[in-house]
Motif scaffolding. Structure first.
Motif, PDB file in Angstrom:
ATOM      1  N   VAL A 161       0.578  -1.297  -0.229  1.00 15.69           N
ATOM      2  CA  VAL A 161       0.074   0.479  -0.181  1.00 15.69           C
ATOM      3  C   VAL A 161       0.769   1.348  -0.244  1.00 15.69           C
ATOM      4  N   ALA A 162       0.460   2.543  -0.590  1.00 19.42           N
ATOM      5  CA  ALA A 162       0.940   3.603  -0.460  1.00 19.42           C
ATOM      6  C   ALA A 162       1.601   4.278   1.284  1.00 19.42           C
ATOM      7  N   ARG A 163       2.059   4.465   1.621  1.00 19.51           N
ATOM      8  CA  ARG A 163       2.046   5.038   2.624  1.00 19.51           C
ATOM      9  C   ARG A 163       1.220   5.821   2.838  1.00 19.51           C
ATOM     10  N   HIS A 164       1.155   6.993   2.318  1.00 21.66           N
ATOM     11  CA  HIS A 164       0.529   8.208   2.812  1.00 21.66           C
ATOM     12  C   HIS A 164      -1.217   8.058   1.956  1.00 21.66           C
ATOM     13  N   GLU A 165      -1.684   7.100   1.479  1.00 16.21           N
ATOM     14  CA  GLU A 165      -2.627   6.419   1.559  1.00 16.21           C
ATOM     15  C   GLU A 165      -3.281   5.720   2.762  1.00 16.21           C
ATOM     16  N   LEU A 166      -2.402   4.620   3.161  1.00 14.07           N
ATOM     17  CA  LEU A 166      -2.628   4.286   4.825  1.00 14.07           C
ATOM     18  C   LEU A 166      -2.749   5.129   6.060  1.00 14.07           C
TER      19      LEU A 166
END
Length: 355
Positions: free
Chosen positions: A340-345
């Motif tokens: 997953v994308a870190r910023h999205e999580l």
């Protein structure tokens, strides 16, 4: 639900040979995970049961010191099946597992593929006679610390081991007595102390499932226990516990955990999903933000169908560039990897004042 950049079934039962003839591997799952060298090291749980079938009997394996795995053949009329994993003895109401587990070290160059298999971590002694399960790996300075579940006639306890190269391990014994599991260590001291999350599993249902925190000066003796989070939503009302060891972010400790729900009267163990909490960097007793919905639920075939259906059970996280690699057990059968994308999580985490 969090957007999946990539989901990989890393390894399943066919990927490893049984520990000896006469056994079959029914699951390779719930992997401890950590960055190691240029790649990733996994400590997977390998569940095995007897290949042999005897009419009117159930095979119940256990480990015996100096012998290895032995099989107790118990008449079916003396047992009551509870689910795919557990039977209850009618005579005294005590339970046994229909399989036993050990741990195996695997090396991966990228988290997605297995490069080689390494050391075995087999049960030892009275407190591990029914197996060792569900390793979590935390690097603190130059040592990797492994918490794992030791299962025996005394119950499910949490034990501690350590290593630097994953070739040999030093065992430090039981650190949380039965019934307690899902213990994860923070990767650095906080206020001069080691910190752990854990899950007491009370037999008397005074409360809903809860996740607790504890502190230690030496990683062996733990105290100052406090509850930090109880199931706040329907999807985590059945069981709740730490998943991956916490990972530092600028805004707090990110904890990927598991929750379970089971409809009343439904068969099986219910649905296991993954959630996310953000704990205060200075005082991780405090939940500063959380994802109100699961970040991950069983969706793919290998997550929905297995030894135990409808399970995603996070047990490790590795930061790689702008992504998080979340390692998990899928349907108590396989190792899954969610990227997953870190910023999205982190955007799924909503600030809270009620935890």
């Amino acid at each position: 639900m969090l957007r999946r950049l990539r989901t990989t079934c890393v390894i399943g039962p066919s990927g490893l040979d049984p520990s000896r003839d006469g056994l079959q591997v029914v699951g390779v799952f719930n992997p401890g995970a950590a960055a190691f060298g240029d790649g990733v090291v996994l400590m997977v749980r390998v569940a095995e049961r007897s290949k042999e079938r005897r009419a009117g009997f159930t095979a119940l394996p256990r480990w015996e010191t100096g012998v290895g795995i032995v099989i107790d053949w118990v008449p079916d009329v003396e047992l009551r099946p509870l689910d795919a994993r557990v039977v209850e003895r009618k005579a005294d109401g005590l339970v046994r597992l229909t399989f036993t587990s050990h741990l195996r070290v695997l090396f991966s160059p990228d988290g997605r593929t297995i490069d080689s298999a390494g050391a075995w971590f087999a049960p030892q002694g009275e407190y591990e006679e029914f197996g060792v399960e569900d390793a979590r790996i935390t690097r603190i300075e130059d040592t990797y610390w492994i918490t794992y579940v030791a299962v025996s006639r005394h119950g499910a306890a949490t034990a501690l081991a350590s290593t630097r190269e994953f070739r040999e391990f030093e065992r430090h014994g039981i650190i949380f007595c039965p019934e307690n599991k899902d213990v994860v260590l923070f990767p650095e001291r906080i206020g001069g102390e080691y910190v752990a999350l854990h899950r007491p599993n009370a037999a008397t249902p005074f409360t809903k499932p809860e996740m607790w925190i504890a502190r230690s000066s030496d990683l062996i003796h733990w105290g100052r226990h406090e509850c930090i989070h109880a199931g706040a939503a329907a999807w985590e009302a059945g069981r709740i516990g730490a998943g991956a060891p916490p990972i530092r972010t600028p805004d707090g400790w990110l904890e990927i955990y598991h929750g379970n729900r089971k409809a009343q009267g439904a068969e099986g163990v219910g649905v296991y999903s993954a959630g996310a909490l953000l704990l205060s960097l200075d005082d991780p007793r405090h939940v500063v933000a959380r994802a109100r919905e699961p970040i991950m639920e069983p969706e793919l075939d290998f997550e929905r169908d297995g030894f135990v259906s409808n399970v995603v059970f996070p047990t490790g996280i590795v930061a790689r560039g702008e992504t998080y690699q979340i390692f998990y057990g899928a349907a108590d059968r396989s190792v899954g990897l969610l990227e997953v994308a870190r910023h999205e999580l982190l955007k799924t985490l909503l600030r809270t004042t009620d935890s």
